[in-house]
Design a protein around this motif. Sequence first.
Motif, PDB file in Angstrom:
ATOM      1  N   GLU A 185      15.738  27.379  -1.598  1.00 25.14           N
ATOM      2  CA  GLU A 185      15.838  27.013  -0.204  1.00 25.14           C
ATOM      3  C   GLU A 185      14.725  26.026   0.140  1.00 25.14           C
ATOM      4  OE1 GLU A 185      15.803  30.458   2.298  1.00 25.14           O
ATOM      5  OE2 GLU A 185      17.339  31.490   1.128  1.00 25.14           O
ATOM      6  N   LEU A 186      15.048  25.012   0.942  1.00 21.75           N
ATOM      7  CA  LEU A 186      14.038  24.094   1.454  1.00 21.75           C
ATOM      8  C   LEU A 186      13.629  24.583   2.839  1.00 21.75           C
ATOM      9  CD1 LEU A 186      15.370  20.565   0.405  1.00 21.75           C
ATOM     10  CD2 LEU A 186      14.112  22.261  -0.927  1.00 21.75           C
ATOM     11  N   LEU A 187      12.315  24.750   3.062  1.00 23.56           N
ATOM     12  CA  LEU A 187      11.832  25.452   4.249  1.00 23.56           C
ATOM     13  C   LEU A 187      11.036  24.591   5.216  1.00 23.56           C
ATOM     14  CD1 LEU A 187      10.613  28.718   2.453  1.00 23.56           C
ATOM     15  CD2 LEU A 187      12.842  28.269   3.483  1.00 23.56           C
ATOM     16  N   SER A 188      10.534  23.438   4.783  1.00 22.97           N
ATOM     17  CA  SER A 188       9.658  22.631   5.627  1.00 22.97           C
ATOM     18  C   SER A 188       9.685  21.194   5.138  1.00 22.97           C
ATOM     19  CB  SER A 188       8.229  23.191   5.604  1.00 22.97           C
ATOM     20  OG  SER A 188       7.816  23.515   4.279  1.00 22.97           O
ATOM     21  N   VAL A 189       9.357  20.246   6.066  1.00 20.69           N
ATOM     22  CA  VAL A 189       9.440  18.830   5.697  1.00 20.69           C
ATOM     23  C   VAL A 189       8.449  18.013   6.521  1.00 20.69           C
ATOM     24  CG1 VAL A 189      11.356  18.443   7.323  1.00 20.69           C
ATOM     25  CG2 VAL A 189      10.996  16.842   5.424  1.00 20.69           C
ATOM     26  N   VAL A 190       7.786  17.027   5.869  1.00 20.00           N
ATOM     27  CA  VAL A 190       6.941  16.028   6.532  1.00 20.00           C
ATOM     28  C   VAL A 190       7.150  14.680   5.848  1.00 20.00           C
ATOM     29  CG1 VAL A 190       5.148  17.634   7.319  1.00 20.00           C
ATOM     30  CG2 VAL A 190       4.941  16.542   5.060  1.00 20.00           C
ATOM     31  N   ILE A 191       6.833  13.592   6.586  1.00 18.06           N
ATOM     32  CA  ILE A 191       6.868  12.234   6.043  1.00 18.06           C
ATOM     33  C   ILE A 191       5.431  11.768   5.852  1.00 18.06           C
ATOM     34  CG2 ILE A 191       7.612   9.853   6.441  1.00 18.06           C
ATOM     35  CD1 ILE A 191       9.794  10.994   8.296  1.00 18.06           C
ATOM     36  N   MET A 192       5.126  11.216   4.662  1.00 17.31           N
ATOM     37  CA  MET A 192       3.762  10.806   4.348  1.00 17.31           C
ATOM     38  C   MET A 192       3.752   9.447   3.646  1.00 17.31           C
ATOM     39  SD  MET A 192       1.992  14.397   3.143  1.00 17.31           S
ATOM     40  CE  MET A 192       0.385  13.612   3.017  1.00 17.31           C
ATOM     41  N   LYS A 193       2.532   9.041   3.238  1.00 21.89           N
ATOM     42  CA  LYS A 193       2.327   7.797   2.496  1.00 21.89           C
ATOM     43  C   LYS A 193       2.915   6.596   3.243  1.00 21.89           C
ATOM     44  CE  LYS A 193       0.179   9.382  -1.167  1.00 21.89           C
ATOM     45  NZ  LYS A 193      -1.119   8.889  -1.618  1.00 21.89           N
ATOM     46  N   ASN A 194       2.613   6.531   4.562  1.00 22.90           N
ATOM     47  CA  ASN A 194       3.090   5.432   5.397  1.00 22.90           C
ATOM     48  C   ASN A 194       4.610   5.274   5.317  1.00 22.90           C
ATOM     49  OD1 ASN A 194       0.467   4.489   6.391  1.00 22.90           O
ATOM     50  ND2 ASN A 194       0.111   3.902   4.254  1.00 22.90           N
ATOM     51  N   GLY A 195       5.270   6.409   5.283  1.00 24.41           N
ATOM     52  CA  GLY A 195       6.726   6.424   5.299  1.00 24.41           C
ATOM     53  C   GLY A 195       7.396   6.311   3.952  1.00 24.41           C
ATOM     54  N   ARG A 196       6.630   6.211   2.874  1.00 26.67           N
ATOM     55  CA  ARG A 196       7.241   6.037   1.555  1.00 26.67           C
ATOM     56  C   ARG A 196       7.672   7.342   0.915  1.00 26.67           C
ATOM     57  NH1 ARG A 196       2.738   2.759   0.888  1.00 26.67           N
ATOM     58  NH2 ARG A 196       1.902   4.119  -0.723  1.00 26.67           N
ATOM     59  N   LYS A 197       7.086   8.463   1.351  1.00 33.72           N
ATOM     60  CA  LYS A 197       7.379   9.739   0.717  1.00 33.72           C
ATOM     61  C   LYS A 197       7.756  10.803   1.749  1.00 33.72           C
ATOM     62  CE  LYS A 197       6.585   8.416  -3.493  1.00 33.72           C
ATOM     63  NZ  LYS A 197       7.648   8.422  -4.522  1.00 33.72           N
ATOM     64  N   VAL A 198       8.699  11.634   1.364  1.00 32.93           N
ATOM     65  CA  VAL A 198       9.099  12.798   2.163  1.00 32.93           C
ATOM     66  C   VAL A 198       8.787  14.039   1.331  1.00 32.93           C
ATOM     67  CG1 VAL A 198      11.017  14.015   3.255  1.00 32.93           C
ATOM     68  CG2 VAL A 198      10.914  11.506   3.325  1.00 32.93           C
TER      69      VAL A 198
END
Length: 316
Positions: free
Chosen positions: A168-181
């Motif tokens: 199960e995927l439980l949490s999410v953020v966007i990082m690296k100036n938008g290059r990585k999720v």
Amino acid sequence: MEINLGKHPFDVDFHPSNQIVAAGLITGDLLLLLEVHAHTESCRALRFVNEGRAILTGSPDLSILATDVETGSAIARLENAHGAAVNRLVNLTATTIASGDDDGCIKVWDTRQRSCCNTFEVHEEYVSDITFASDSMKLLATSGDGTLSVCNLRSNKVQTRSEFSEDELLSVVIMKNGRKVICGTQAGTLLLYSWGCFKDCSDRFVDLSPNSVDALLKLDEERLITGSENGLISLVGILPNRIIQPIAEHSDYPVERLAFSHDRKILGSISHDWTLKLWDLDNLLEDSGNTTKTSAVQDSDSDEMDMDLTLPKPSK
């Protein structure tokens, strides 16, 4: 500071311009300086809106309620807002929000018109977390069905959905100036997706925790804060992937949610131990210069691979 809520909390949020903090409880109560009985069932999700003058809450009673922050009185209630329990709320623009439910449905709402703008029937299981890329007008959501989805608000279509993960995927953020999720999973692994290449993850950080990563909070483009089922709150570096250090804890009780105050000086955490803890972030990060563990997995994608795609605006 530690506040005994006396009941199981599901979500926490800070006022956008002061240190007022709110928590949603299993009893349906909204704890906001004074305790407001907002729902007939648990209060699973909440977000301040309208520059902090109102707070929205979502519940398994299928409703979304707007409450006046000063008086604690109900402003508006959307009955049967979803066909299943409302599990997540996220702010989009000054006048729109998104909500996710236990059947995998995501809805976008106009808070002025108090009406639904769009509905995305995107997942087979509950929506566990949602984040918003404002520049590209895309909603990214994780689900208990083990997938990450991308909904395009400009075209009003589901743009893509990842292959099914084993967990199960439980949490999410966007990082690296938008290059990585970055996605947290039930098994404790962090999955890293490259922007625009969402079908499969580009990397995995497997050394973080043997327990589920229930909450992620972006600190900056290089670091995030994780909350795990074992009660640990950790500072984690991304690419290179490393545990910088554990920074707080809720004994052995799962960390439900994490949030920053408006000035990012306070970290709020809620847990199954029925407490809301407010941490001085400067003190937590004081000794964070030493890395305790580094993952052997490094970024397998070049930074140039997604330059022809629209990147989201970095969050503040």
